[in-house]
Scaffold this motif. Structure first.
Motif, PDB file in Angstrom:
ATOM      1  N   UNK A 136       0.833  -1.192   0.000  1.00 14.38           N
ATOM      2  CA  UNK A 136       0.000   0.000   0.000  1.00 14.38           C
ATOM      3  C   UNK A 136       0.876   1.252   0.000  1.00 14.38           C
ATOM      4  N   UNK A 137       0.327   2.311  -0.602  1.00 11.29           N
ATOM      5  CA  UNK A 137       1.018   3.590  -0.594  1.00 11.29           C
ATOM      6  C   UNK A 137       0.809   4.317   0.720  1.00 11.29           C
ATOM      7  N   UNK A 138       1.603   5.356   0.980  1.00  7.53           N
ATOM      8  CA  UNK A 138       1.439   6.107   2.222  1.00  7.53           C
ATOM      9  C   UNK A 138       0.082   6.787   2.288  1.00  7.53           C
ATOM     10  N   UNK A 139      -0.394   7.039   3.496  1.00  7.41           N
ATOM     11  CA  UNK A 139      -1.696   7.673   3.694  1.00  7.41           C
ATOM     12  C   UNK A 139      -1.690   9.088   3.128  1.00  7.41           C
ATOM     13  N   UNK A 140      -2.819   9.466   2.561  1.00 12.54           N
ATOM     14  CA  UNK A 140      -2.932  10.799   1.976  1.00 12.54           C
ATOM     15  C   UNK A 140      -2.883  11.886   3.036  1.00 12.54           C
ATOM     16  N   UNK A 141      -3.391  11.585   4.229  1.00 14.00           N
ATOM     17  CA  UNK A 141      -3.393  12.550   5.337  1.00 14.00           C
ATOM     18  C   UNK A 141      -2.772  11.903   6.556  1.00 14.00           C
ATOM     19  N   UNK A 142      -2.193  12.678   7.467  1.00 13.35           N
ATOM     20  CA  UNK A 142      -1.619  12.099   8.688  1.00 13.35           C
ATOM     21  C   UNK A 142      -2.677  11.332   9.480  1.00 13.35           C
ATOM     22  N   UNK A 143      -2.348  10.100   9.840  1.00 12.54           N
ATOM     23  CA  UNK A 143      -3.281   9.275  10.584  1.00 12.54           C
ATOM     24  C   UNK A 143      -4.309   8.573   9.728  1.00 12.54           C
ATOM     25  N   UNK A 144      -4.306   8.798   8.420  1.00 10.46           N
ATOM     26  CA  UNK A 144      -5.255   8.160   7.527  1.00 10.46           C
ATOM     27  C   UNK A 144      -4.839   6.748   7.162  1.00 10.46           C
ATOM     28  N   UNK A 145      -5.688   6.070   6.388  1.00 10.71           N
ATOM     29  CA  UNK A 145      -5.419   4.715   5.959  1.00 10.71           C
ATOM     30  C   UNK A 145      -4.511   4.714   4.724  1.00 10.71           C
ATOM     31  N   UNK A 146      -3.647   3.696   4.607  1.00 13.34           N
ATOM     32  CA  UNK A 146      -2.827   3.577   3.395  1.00 13.34           C
ATOM     33  C   UNK A 146      -3.699   3.439   2.152  1.00 13.34           C
ATOM     34  N   UNK A 147      -3.218   3.945   1.063  1.00 14.52           N
ATOM     35  CA  UNK A 147      -3.986   3.955  -0.179  1.00 14.52           C
ATOM     36  C   UNK A 147      -3.319   3.069  -1.227  1.00 14.52           C
ATOM     37  N   UNK A 148      -4.112   2.672  -2.221  1.00 15.24           N
ATOM     38  CA  UNK A 148      -3.558   1.917  -3.352  1.00 15.24           C
ATOM     39  C   UNK A 148      -2.678   2.838  -4.191  1.00 15.24           C
ATOM     40  N   UNK A 149      -1.578   2.279  -4.667  1.00 17.04           N
ATOM     41  CA  UNK A 149      -0.633   3.098  -5.439  1.00 17.04           C
ATOM     42  C   UNK A 149       0.014   2.249  -6.519  1.00 17.04           C
ATOM     43  N   UNK A 150       0.157   2.834  -7.707  1.00  9.16           N
ATOM     44  CA  UNK A 150       0.883   2.210  -8.804  1.00  9.16           C
ATOM     45  C   UNK A 150       1.643   3.292  -9.565  1.00  9.16           C
ATOM     46  N   UNK A 151       2.808   2.930 -10.080  1.00 11.13           N
ATOM     47  CA  UNK A 151       3.612   3.877 -10.857  1.00 11.13           C
ATOM     48  C   UNK A 151       2.976   4.069 -12.235  1.00 11.13           C
ATOM     49  N   UNK A 152       2.931   5.308 -12.671  1.00  7.36           N
ATOM     50  CA  UNK A 152       2.353   5.639 -13.981  1.00  7.36           C
ATOM     51  C   UNK A 152       3.403   6.071 -14.992  1.00  7.36           C
ATOM     52  N   UNK A 153       4.627   6.354 -14.563  1.00  7.50           N
ATOM     53  CA  UNK A 153       5.700   6.753 -15.482  1.00  7.50           C
ATOM     54  C   UNK A 153       7.031   6.361 -14.867  1.00  7.50           C
ATOM     55  N   UNK A 154       8.077   6.413 -15.678  1.00  9.13           N
ATOM     56  CA  UNK A 154       9.409   6.011 -15.218  1.00  9.13           C
ATOM     57  C   UNK A 154      10.400   7.169 -15.237  1.00  9.13           C
ATOM     58  N   UNK A 155       9.907   8.398 -15.189  1.00 14.97           N
ATOM     59  CA  UNK A 155      10.790   9.578 -15.156  1.00 14.97           C
ATOM     60  C   UNK A 155      11.177   9.856 -13.708  1.00 14.97           C
TER      61      UNK A 155
END
Length: 362
Positions: A136-155
């Motif tokens: 999981x990706x880091x939470x969008x806000x402090x204390x929030x739940x981890x979020x789904x994350x995927x890379x969209x580019x390789x720059x």
């Protein structure tokens, strides 16, 4: 006369030791329920580990590196080789260098952002790892739940903070945490006798293990070769560009001379002869310059090819891969041994503690 009491005391000490050991065994048998409980707990824990164990698919790729660079040492190496003393194998320093590069972020980044198709999904290798291990990706806000994350580019140069954090997470998984290097997904090693190197990959998916091993080898060999010939490649590019520029000027001057002769076929004026002489002299100078630059280009090309290390693939992993398994019987035996040892130690420590307290009461 002094040795007799000493021997007697040693015999008494040995007798006391045997008696004490016998009393400990009797104490363990008397309180057998304590080791029994410890064995049951240890066996239960081992059974739990067996049930929750996720098989991993090991993929191993082996290769060799030939670095016979020629140059001033080539003759000496050839002479020593006639007596069995020479060697064209890479030095241990270079093998250690390749192993260090296998853990470098640059090589792993190139590996992670190579695209491949697994289970019908064509995506970055990094995203395949994220899906397989449910990262999981880091939470969008402090204390929030981890979020789904995927890379969209390789720059990588324009990665934001979240992308950098996920990249470092994957990097840590591949090389393993410093305190537990055995948890690394990828390890590199070499045989000191044969100098054959290997890359071992272990993941929970067969296709992912095969892809990661192959892409890791490609990224590592490409980066190592490019770094090995970096200086020679720059020299070759410089002299090659110089050769092209001289050739362009030479062709232009030759065209000017030919055009000059075509437009002045019956030239009578001395000024026209001077112009023709100057063009001819310039062509002669450019021809000599081009011959010299061409020679330097050939020398640079030879040096580049002579410096180029040759990385040869020996064995590549093939599907199907036999997953690693653990033995239930072995787990049960480990539980019995560990539980029995802990239980017996508890009983003995209890007996020693009672004896100490009894001595103090007296």
């Amino acid at each position: 006369m002094e040795e007799i009491p000493k021997t007697y005391n040693e015999e008494i000490s040995l007798r006391d030791l045997i008696l004490k050991g016998g009393s400990f065994i009797q104490e363990i048998l008397r309180h057998w329920r304590i080791p029994e409980v410890c064995i049951a707990l240890a066996v239960g824990f081992q059974v739990y580990k067996y049930i929750t164990f996720e098989p991993v698919y090991p993929a191993k790729i082996t290769f060799s590196v030939d670095e016979d660079e020629g140059g001033s040492n080539a003759g000496l190496t050839g002479i020593l080789g006639q007596f069995g003393l020479g060697s064209v194998r890479p030095s241990r320093y270079n093998l250690d260098k390749i192993m260090a590069l296998s853990k470098s972020r640059r090589v792993i980044e190139h590996t992670l952002f190579s695209k491949l198709s697994i289970d019908g999904k064509n995506d970055f290798l990094a995203n395949h790892l994220i899906r397989e291990y449910k990262i999981k990706g880091p939470a969008a806000t402090p204390g929030g739940k981890p979020t789904d994350f995927f890379f969209t580019h390789d720059s990588l140069a324009i990665f934001n903070r979240t992308e950098n954090e996920m990249l470092m997470t994957l990097y840590g998984m591949i090389i393993g945490p410093p305190e537990h290097p055995e948890k690394a997904l990828v390890t590199a090693d070499y045989n000191e006798d044969t100098n054959i190197m290997s890359i071992d990959v272990s993941t929970s998916d067969e296709a992912l293990s095969l892809a990661l091993a192959q892409r890791m080898f490609e990224s590592l060999s490409r980066y190592y070769v490019n770094k090995a010939i970096e200086k020679q490649l720059k020299t070759y590019n410089v002299v090659s560009a110089k050769k092209d520029s001289v050739l362009t000027v030479l062709k232009s001057t030759e065209y000017q001379l030919a055009n000059f002769k075509d437009t002045r076929r019956g030239l009578l004026m001395r000024t026209d002869q001077i112009s023709e002489l100057r063009l001819t002299r310039e062509i002669t100078a450019l021809s000599a310059m081009y011959a010299e630059v061409l020679k330097n280009t050939e020398v640079a090309d030879f040096s580049l090819k002579n410096k180029l290390p040759f990385i040869q693939l020996i064995d590549a992993p093939l599907s199907p891969i036999q997953p690693t398994q653990i033995s239930l019987l072995r787990k049960l035996l480990m539980g019995i041994i560990i539980g029995g040892f802990i239980g017996s130690a508890l009983v003995i420590c209890r007996r020693i503690w009672i004896d100490i307290m009894a001595d103090q009461s007296h």
